[in-house]
Enzyme design. Structure first.
Site, PDB file in Angstrom:
ATOM      1  N   GLU A  58      -5.817  -8.367  -0.029  1.00 46.29           N
ATOM      2  CA  GLU A  58      -6.198  -8.592   1.366  1.00 46.29           C
ATOM      3  C   GLU A  58      -7.661  -8.272   1.527  1.00 46.29           C
ATOM      4  OE1 GLU A  58      -4.104  -6.501   4.453  1.00 46.29           O
ATOM      5  OE2 GLU A  58      -2.262  -6.606   3.313  1.00 46.29           O
ATOM      6  N   GLU A  96       0.820  -1.211   0.000  1.00 47.76           N
ATOM      7  CA  GLU A  96       0.000   0.000   0.000  1.00 47.76           C
ATOM      8  C   GLU A  96       0.859   1.267   0.000  1.00 47.76           C
ATOM      9  OE1 GLU A  96      -3.516  -0.584   2.748  1.00 47.76           O
ATOM     10  OE2 GLU A  96      -2.012  -1.961   3.518  1.00 47.76           O
TER      11      GLU A  96
END
Ligand SMILES: *[C@@H]1O[C@H](CO)[C@@H](O)[C@H](O)[C@H]1NC(C)=O
Ligand SMILES: *[C@@H]1O[C@H](CO)[C@@H](O)[C@H](O)[C@H]1NC(C)=O
Length: 397
Positions: free
Chosen positions: A228, A124
């Protein structure tokens, strides 16, 4: 390093695949194997756990040599992670990216080796809480790594991906106004309408937000992997076993139905990696205590709730041959005494009652050799119990 990125991790993370995977293929369910645990299960036990549950795809957050070695010859497809902190190096040095690829990828991608299929470049890196500090490194690092893969003839076999994120659990966690049903997959009276598209769950809405943004940039067909997604079982009001089971089971059913979303009808994500496989007791609780409760299995590989992963086995199968430390607990004489200066009393009776399980650590040679980490663990667990109960028991390892 990992700790910092893990702290910023959120519920659902989307990875854009830097590749041209075939569209319309069926998606598969994989899991995230995080290792921020004080007592780690042996990697070989975890790999057996994956195989027993017919999980054929696993995502790692780094290139941990013990995990990679345990995956050798398993046939399980692997996504390795490159921590954000390494992006500046790889963006500026082809020697460094060449070396990383040789040491951590190409030497393993051999017959009876490790089937590494993806490399997640950063975790991220565009997260707004990083204030753009990794942003400028992503593209150059991607290009260098792609060249490094080409040099070892793996450019088309191993795909580079960049993790992004979206937030269904945190939306609910962060806002009491967020309609709870919209977070799950059970139909909702709070659907969201966008032009002619109707959204009944946050997952599809978030997914299509990304599809729309990519479309604007001319990459509307880019394959998407869900890196995720999951729901924690403790540590927040909306985090419990029932909610986690409902969300994960709904998600799996939804994805495996191959329905897709309004912007990609009939095209489900390439793959979906549940977060996570195991609870990770050493994760930072900065975002909330729920951070340590994402596992579909507890830290010692025991299923926390019934779940059909849609992979052939209708229920989760527990880890086998787990070696536990001796069963010993100590009872506090009063709850204010939160140091260990002789106030503990060792008991050999398991104080567990009903759902309240007093855990016994698993043997882990790497952490049991360090006094500091054991002490740290003890004080940590002590604090947890102090908050939980007047009649405080301390977990002794
Ligand atoms: C392999 O990956 C690990 C974990 O990211 C890293 O510490 C190590 O430096 C890498 N090896 C090389 C040669 O870059
Ligand atoms: C579990 O979480 C769900 C979702 O927020 C909530 O509706 C439910 O009341 C919770 N259950 C318990 C027993 O706390």
């Amino acid at each position: 390093m990992l700790q910092a990125t893990a702290a910023a991790r959120v519920v659902c993370l989307i990875v854009i695949c830097w590749c041209t995977a075939p569209r319309g293929a069926e998606s598969a369910i994989g899991v995230n194997w995080g290792i921020l645990s004080f007592h780690k299960l042996k990697p070989s036990i975890v790999v057996h756990l994956l195989k027993d549950n017919k999980i054929s795809k696993v995502k790692l957050f780094d290139a941990d040599p013990d995990c990679i070695q345990a995956l050798m010859g398993s046939g399980i497809q692997v996504m390795l992670g490159i921590p954000n902190e390494m992006l500046p190096l790889f963006s500026s040095s082809t020697d460094a990216s060449d070396l990383w690829v040789r040491r951590n990828v190409s030497r393993y991608v051999v017959k009876n080796g490790v089937d590494i299929r993806y490399i997640a470049v950063g975790n991220e890196p565009f997260l707004s809480s990083y204030s753009g500090q990794f942003q400028s490194y992503v593209m150059p690092a991607l290009l260098n790594l792609q060249q490094s893969l080409a040099k070892v003839n793996l450019a088309s076999y191993v795909k580079l991906v960049v993790p992004f994120n979206i937030y269904p659990f945190l939306s609910l966690y962060g806002s009491s106004d967020f309609p709870q049903e919209y977070a799950f997959f059970e139909g909702t009276s709070h659907s969201v309408t966008d032009g002619s598209n109707v959204y009944n769950n946050a997952f599809d809405g978030n997914f299509d937000t990304l599809v729309a943004a990519l479309g604007k940039l001319g990459y509307g067909q880019m394959p998407i992997v869900i890196g995720e997604v999951g729901w924690p079982t403790d540590g927040a009001i909306s985090a419990n076993l029932t909610a986690a089971k409902t969300f994960n089971q709904g998600l799996i059913k939804h994805v495996l139905s191959n329905k897709g979303t309004p912007l990609r009808p009939g095209v489900p994500p390439v793959d979906v990696y549940l977060f996570g496989l195991l609870d990770e007791g050493a994760k930072s609780t900065l975002p909330g205590t729920f951070e340590r409760h994402w596992g579909i299995f507890s830290f010692d590989g025991q299923a926390k709730y019934p779940l059909n992963l849609g992979l052939g086995s209708k229920r989760l199968i527990n880890a086998r041959n787990v070696e536990y430390l001796p069963s010993r607990w100590s009872q506090m004489q009063n709850e204010r005494s939160c140091d260990f200066d002789g106030i503990g009393m060792v008991t050999f009776l398991d104080p567990s009652m009903g759902d309240c399980r007093f855990l016994v650590g698993v043997t882990d040679t790497s952490s049991s050799s360090s006094c500091v980490s054991q002490l740290h663990q003890r004080s940590l667990i002590l604090w947890i119990w102090i908050f939980i109960s007047w009649r405080v028991w301390i977990f002794v390892t």
